[in-house]
Design an enzyme around this catalytic site. Structure first.
Site, PDB file in Angstrom:
ATOM      1  N   LEU A  95     -57.039  56.765 -27.561  1.00  0.00           N
ATOM      2  CA  LEU A  95     -57.124  58.199 -27.305  1.00  0.00           C
ATOM      3  C   LEU A  95     -56.302  59.026 -28.275  1.00  0.00           C
ATOM      4  CD1 LEU A  95     -56.854  58.201 -23.401  1.00  0.00           C
ATOM      5  CD2 LEU A  95     -58.927  58.456 -24.772  1.00  0.00           C
ATOM      6  N   GLY A 108     -45.304  60.489 -31.277  1.00  0.00           N
ATOM      7  CA  GLY A 108     -44.121  59.927 -31.899  1.00  0.00           C
ATOM      8  C   GLY A 108     -43.461  58.844 -31.074  1.00  0.00           C
ATOM      9  N   ALA A 162     -45.510  56.958 -28.434  1.00  0.00           N
ATOM     10  CA  ALA A 162     -46.459  56.020 -27.828  1.00  0.00           C
ATOM     11  C   ALA A 162     -47.851  56.183 -28.410  1.00  0.00           C
ATOM     12  CB  ALA A 162     -46.497  56.223 -26.314  1.00  0.00           C
ATOM     13  N   GLU A 163     -48.675  55.161 -28.178  1.00  0.00           N
ATOM     14  CA  GLU A 163     -50.082  55.181 -28.523  1.00  0.00           C
ATOM     15  C   GLU A 163     -50.860  55.149 -27.215  1.00  0.00           C
ATOM     16  OE1 GLU A 163     -52.975  52.954 -31.783  1.00  0.00           O
ATOM     17  OE2 GLU A 163     -51.228  51.886 -30.977  1.00  0.00           O
ATOM     18  N   ASP A 196     -40.370  68.565 -22.473  1.00  0.00           N
ATOM     19  CA  ASP A 196     -41.251  68.429 -23.636  1.00  0.00           C
ATOM     20  C   ASP A 196     -42.567  69.178 -23.417  1.00  0.00           C
ATOM     21  OD1 ASP A 196     -42.033  67.614 -26.153  1.00  0.00           O
ATOM     22  OD2 ASP A 196     -42.803  65.684 -25.477  1.00  0.00           O
TER      23      ASP A 196
END
Length: 412
Positions: free
Chosen positions: A20, A24, A26-27, A152
């Protein structure tokens, strides 16, 4: 934590379906979890980057924040279901929001020379504030405030479903990363663009920190850009550096009452901001009511299904595609262009990149060559305001790409 077994294409009990995105820290993957009786649940699995997963400090904070995130349950927060380690991979499984991020929406509109109507922007931020208020007011079993914040809030962590739902994501990962100031350099820089000045100076986050970030998101949606970082805490902790330029100076087409709401949200001094997310939410809702600018989830969903029609078609979801842009978008486009013309000055040539979308938008692309460079009298910080009609033009200075798009505020 989930059982520890991992195989190619799997993380723990989750089978990865498609990638998806990347951040910076996680994938992200769409994944499927198979339960009893063959029941399959679609989820989003975020695989923490190996460097962070190998950092004991990050893992400690991640575990604590993920446990906290699993206790959250609110319609404007993506639900966290599970977290764990499998084969050395640290991951978090959460609700899959079927749609783009707010960042993708903003960029897609700008590529078409369009802007998100203020009514839609306010609608989205009202939902974000509802989620933030829930986080800020949580208490423990004894009724004591937990003092939680998201830390965040930015367009990349606000996701929109094709049904028009608005969800804040990455609560656990964002909080852990913020505690460690972790992530790659580009994302840290991006995160700090929405960071309240007191946090940049090392002051602990609180509800007004998230209010600033939410206000910064709304500022960017309405103005098309964020100003350069300015505010910083003074050594004695009593005052801050320069405030952001008033929204109406950067985007004079924005309704003054809405601009005042945003300006208060991004005030450099915490005490000058809205006290909490609920206060910002109520101010935006009041503005919507006074302007008759209410937007529904259905309207927002229709905009997304039109804007991302190609994405839906590629996924074989042709029946969900909206065939025409929402009327409110076209109305705002006309009003925005009219307001822009009232505030234009000299007209030098700037490079313009506008995709052609059908015959109608081809005409818009042809008209987009009329750009405006509005230079105010130099002030102390010597800034130059660059506008275009429509917004979204790439800005070049002496042939160099500034990586900014109009409307933009550039150093003089």
């Amino acid at each position: 934590m989930a059982p520890s077994h991992s195989s190619p294409g799997c993380i723990g009990r989750y089978r990865l379906v498609r990638r998806l995105g990347y951040s910076g820290t996680a994938e992200a993957f769409e994944a499927r979890a198979e339960g009893a009786a063959g029941i399959v649940k679609r989820v989003c699995v975020e695989r923490i980057h190996p460097a962070l997963a190998a950092d004991p400090t990050f893992v400690h904070h991640f575990t604590a924040e993920a446990q906290a995130a699993m206790a959250l349950s609110h319609g404007n927060l993506a639900q966290v279901f599970d977290f764990g380690q499998a084969g050395g991979v640290l991951y978090l499984a959460m609700e899959l929001v079927d749609g783009p991020s707010l960042s993708e929406v903003h960029l897609a509109l700008r590529r078409l020379g369009l802007a998100l109507p203020p009514a839609y922007a306010a609608h989205i931020l009202v939902a974000v504030c509802k989620g933030l208020h829930y986080i800020h007011t949580l208490t423990d079993a004894a009724g004591r405030p937990r003092g939680w914040t998201h830390r965040d809030v930015r367009p990349q962590t606000i996701r929109l479903s094709y049904e028009g739902q608005v969800k804040l994501v990455d609560f656990g990962i964002a909080a852990a990363a913020a505690r460690c100031d972790a992530g790659d350099g580009a994302v840290l820089s991006e995160r700090r663009a929405y960071l309240a000045p007191e946090c940049a100076a090392g002051v602990a986050a609180n509800a007004r920190t998230d209010v600033f970030a939410a206000g910064a998101v709304l500022y960017e949606l309405l103005a098309g850009t964020l100003p350069p970082a300015t505010g910083r805490l003074e050594p004695d902790g009593s005052a801050f550096g320069g405030a952001w330029p008033p929204l109406n100076e950067i985007a004079p087409w924005v309704d003054p009452k809405l601009a005042e709401i945003v300006d208060r949200a991004v005030a450099p001094l915490p005490a000058a901001r809205w006290p909490g997310a609920l206060d910002l939410q109520q101010a935006l809702a009041t503005w919507c009511a006074e302007q008759g600018a209410w937007t529904t989830d259905e309207e927002l969903g229709a905009l997304l299904r039109w804007l991302f029609a190609a994405r839906l078609q590629e996924a074989g979801r042709t029946t969900e595609v909206a065939g025409a842009p929402p009327a409110r978008l076209l109305e705002w486009k006309a009003a925005f262009h009219a307001a822009s013309r009232r505030h234009t000055g000299r007209r030098p040539r700037l490079r313009r990149a506008l995709p052609l979308v059908g015959v109608i938008l081809a005409a818009v692309a042809a008209a987009a060559s009329l750009l405006v460079w509005s230079v105010r009298r130099p002030v102390a910080d010597r800034t130059v305001r660059v506008l275009s009609q429509p917004a979204g033009a790439a800005v070049f200075v002496d042939g160099r790409d500034t990586h900014a798009t109009t409307p933009a505020l550039l150093p003089g």
